[in-house]
Design a protein around this motif. Structure first.
Motif, PDB file in Angstrom:
ATOM      1  N   ASP A  10       0.828  -1.206   0.000  1.00  0.00           N
ATOM      2  CA  ASP A  10       0.000   0.000   0.000  1.00  0.00           C
ATOM      3  C   ASP A  10       0.863   1.257   0.000  1.00  0.00           C
ATOM      4  O   ASP A  10       0.563   2.227  -0.696  1.00  0.00           O
ATOM      5  CB  ASP A  10      -0.927   0.017   1.226  1.00  0.00           C
ATOM      6  CG  ASP A  10      -1.971  -1.079   1.193  1.00  0.00           C
ATOM      7  OD1 ASP A  10      -2.107  -1.765   0.159  1.00  0.00           O
ATOM      8  OD2 ASP A  10      -2.649  -1.257   2.226  1.00  0.00           O
ATOM      9  N   HIS A  36      -4.857   0.006  -5.677  1.00  0.00           N
ATOM     10  CA  HIS A  36      -5.102  -1.194  -4.861  1.00  0.00           C
ATOM     11  C   HIS A  36      -4.628  -0.917  -3.441  1.00  0.00           C
ATOM     12  O   HIS A  36      -3.481  -0.530  -3.219  1.00  0.00           O
ATOM     13  CB  HIS A  36      -4.346  -2.385  -5.446  1.00  0.00           C
ATOM     14  CG  HIS A  36      -4.281  -3.577  -4.539  1.00  0.00           C
ATOM     15  ND1 HIS A  36      -5.389  -4.287  -4.167  1.00  0.00           N
ATOM     16  CD2 HIS A  36      -3.226  -4.168  -3.931  1.00  0.00           C
ATOM     17  CE1 HIS A  36      -5.022  -5.278  -3.369  1.00  0.00           C
ATOM     18  NE2 HIS A  36      -3.712  -5.219  -3.219  1.00  0.00           N
ATOM     19  N   ALA A  38      -4.619  -3.037   0.045  1.00  0.00           N
ATOM     20  CA  ALA A  38      -4.889  -4.363   0.608  1.00  0.00           C
ATOM     21  C   ALA A  38      -5.189  -4.309   2.093  1.00  0.00           C
ATOM     22  O   ALA A  38      -6.026  -5.064   2.589  1.00  0.00           O
ATOM     23  CB  ALA A  38      -3.703  -5.292   0.362  1.00  0.00           C
ATOM     24  N   ASN A  39      -4.536  -3.435   2.813  1.00  0.00           N
ATOM     25  CA  ASN A  39      -4.620  -3.423   4.265  1.00  0.00           C
ATOM     26  C   ASN A  39      -5.950  -2.841   4.743  1.00  0.00           C
ATOM     27  O   ASN A  39      -6.297  -1.711   4.411  1.00  0.00           O
ATOM     28  CB  ASN A  39      -3.450  -2.622   4.833  1.00  0.00           C
ATOM     29  CG  ASN A  39      -3.377  -2.675   6.328  1.00  0.00           C
ATOM     30  OD1 ASN A  39      -4.184  -2.056   7.002  1.00  0.00           O
ATOM     31  ND2 ASN A  39      -2.402  -3.404   6.843  1.00  0.00           N
ATOM     32  N   ARG A  43      -7.483   1.111   4.552  1.00  0.00           N
ATOM     33  CA  ARG A  43      -8.771   1.475   3.943  1.00  0.00           C
ATOM     34  C   ARG A  43      -9.662   2.165   4.956  1.00  0.00           C
ATOM     35  O   ARG A  43     -10.327   3.141   4.645  1.00  0.00           O
ATOM     36  CB  ARG A  43      -9.464   0.244   3.365  1.00  0.00           C
ATOM     37  CG  ARG A  43      -8.819  -0.240   2.100  1.00  0.00           C
ATOM     38  CD  ARG A  43      -9.566  -1.385   1.520  1.00  0.00           C
ATOM     39  NE  ARG A  43      -9.561  -2.486   2.474  1.00  0.00           N
ATOM     40  CZ  ARG A  43     -10.123  -3.654   2.292  1.00  0.00           C
ATOM     41  NH1 ARG A  43     -10.770  -3.892   1.185  1.00  0.00           N
ATOM     42  NH2 ARG A  43     -10.057  -4.598   3.191  1.00  0.00           N
ATOM     43  N   ASN A  67      -9.659  -3.209  -3.841  1.00  0.00           N
ATOM     44  CA  ASN A  67      -8.880  -4.281  -3.245  1.00  0.00           C
ATOM     45  C   ASN A  67      -9.021  -5.513  -4.133  1.00  0.00           C
ATOM     46  O   ASN A  67     -10.123  -6.052  -4.278  1.00  0.00           O
ATOM     47  CB  ASN A  67      -9.375  -4.573  -1.826  1.00  0.00           C
ATOM     48  CG  ASN A  67      -8.561  -5.646  -1.146  1.00  0.00           C
ATOM     49  OD1 ASN A  67      -8.436  -6.756  -1.645  1.00  0.00           O
ATOM     50  ND2 ASN A  67      -8.007  -5.318   0.002  1.00  0.00           N
ATOM     51  N   ASP A  70     -10.553  -8.607  -2.305  1.00  0.00           N
ATOM     52  CA  ASP A  70     -12.005  -8.518  -2.124  1.00  0.00           C
ATOM     53  C   ASP A  70     -12.737  -8.812  -3.430  1.00  0.00           C
ATOM     54  O   ASP A  70     -13.748  -9.513  -3.444  1.00  0.00           O
ATOM     55  CB  ASP A  70     -12.417  -7.119  -1.636  1.00  0.00           C
ATOM     56  CG  ASP A  70     -11.985  -6.838  -0.213  1.00  0.00           C
ATOM     57  OD1 ASP A  70     -11.529  -7.771   0.475  1.00  0.00           O
ATOM     58  OD2 ASP A  70     -12.102  -5.672   0.211  1.00  0.00           O
ATOM     59  N   THR A 105      -3.868 -13.254   2.768  1.00  0.00           N
ATOM     60  CA  THR A 105      -4.695 -12.088   2.451  1.00  0.00           C
ATOM     61  C   THR A 105      -5.945 -12.488   1.677  1.00  0.00           C
ATOM     62  O   THR A 105      -7.041 -12.006   1.954  1.00  0.00           O
ATOM     63  CB  THR A 105      -3.876 -11.060   1.650  1.00  0.00           C
ATOM     64  OG1 THR A 105      -2.676 -10.764   2.370  1.00  0.00           O
ATOM     65  CG2 THR A 105      -4.646  -9.784   1.445  1.00  0.00           C
ATOM     66  N   ALA A 109     -10.022 -12.404   2.833  1.00  0.00           N
ATOM     67  CA  ALA A 109     -11.050 -11.749   2.016  1.00  0.00           C
ATOM     68  C   ALA A 109     -12.200 -12.712   1.731  1.00  0.00           C
ATOM     69  O   ALA A 109     -13.374 -12.319   1.760  1.00  0.00           O
ATOM     70  CB  ALA A 109     -10.445 -11.228   0.717  1.00  0.00           C
TER      71      ALA A 109
END
Length: 166
Positions: A10, A36, A38-39, A43, A67, A70, A105, A109
């Protein structure tokens, strides 16, 4: 016209975005930046401040966050709907059982998407088993990030899910 940032972290994505914005000449073009993130905590920081949600538009630049993980989880269950092979309406039917192998990760999700979708007419909690090499750490980190889940698992609260990390 489009900048899609999918670097390894990120921080790198935001650094690249900052550089692109500083170099951008709005008199010549419009630029849509798709970043993007991810964390979950990153977000959440942006959502709390109202930044990027909805996408911000300023000086010919539009920035939106997404993401990848997601989006993959959503696409997975659009293709393979939860409970499609089970009776999810009859009160005497079994609960839907899900085995999730691996909890990186993407696994996280997928679990979040399961928890958002797995509420069936038979009112049985969805049974979810997560297999991971470091299950205790995975469970601790997940329940720390999604604190509200503790209130509704394993017979508590609304009794939505039976969740076990092995």
């Amino acid at each position: 016209s489009h900048l899609i940032l999918l670097t390894g972290t990120d921080v790198d994505n935001f650094s690249a975005l900052q550089s692109a914005i500083s170099l951008f000449d709005s008199s010549k073009h419009a630029l849509k930046c798709h970043v993007h993130v991810a964390n979950v905590e990153n977000r959440a920081l942006f959502e709390e401040k109202g930044v990027f949600f909805p996408p911000i538009r300023k000086n010919g630049i539009e920035i939106s966050l997404f993401n990848v993980f997601d989006n993959i989880a959503i696409a997975l269950f659009q293709r393979y709907p939860l409970g499609e092979r089970a009776d999810t309406l009859a009160a005497d039917s079994d609960s839907v059982n899900i085995l999730l192998a691996g909890f990186g990760t993407l696994g996280e999700a997928v679990l979040v998407e399961i928890m958002q979708m797995a509420h069936f007419g038979n009112q049985k909690p969805t049974r979810i088993v997560v297999l991971d090499d470091d299950a205790s750490v995975a469970e601790r980190n997940f329940l720390h990030r999604y604190r509200e889940v503790k209130n509704h698992i394993n017979g508590a609260g609304l009794k939505l899910w039976d969740l076990e990390f092995i």
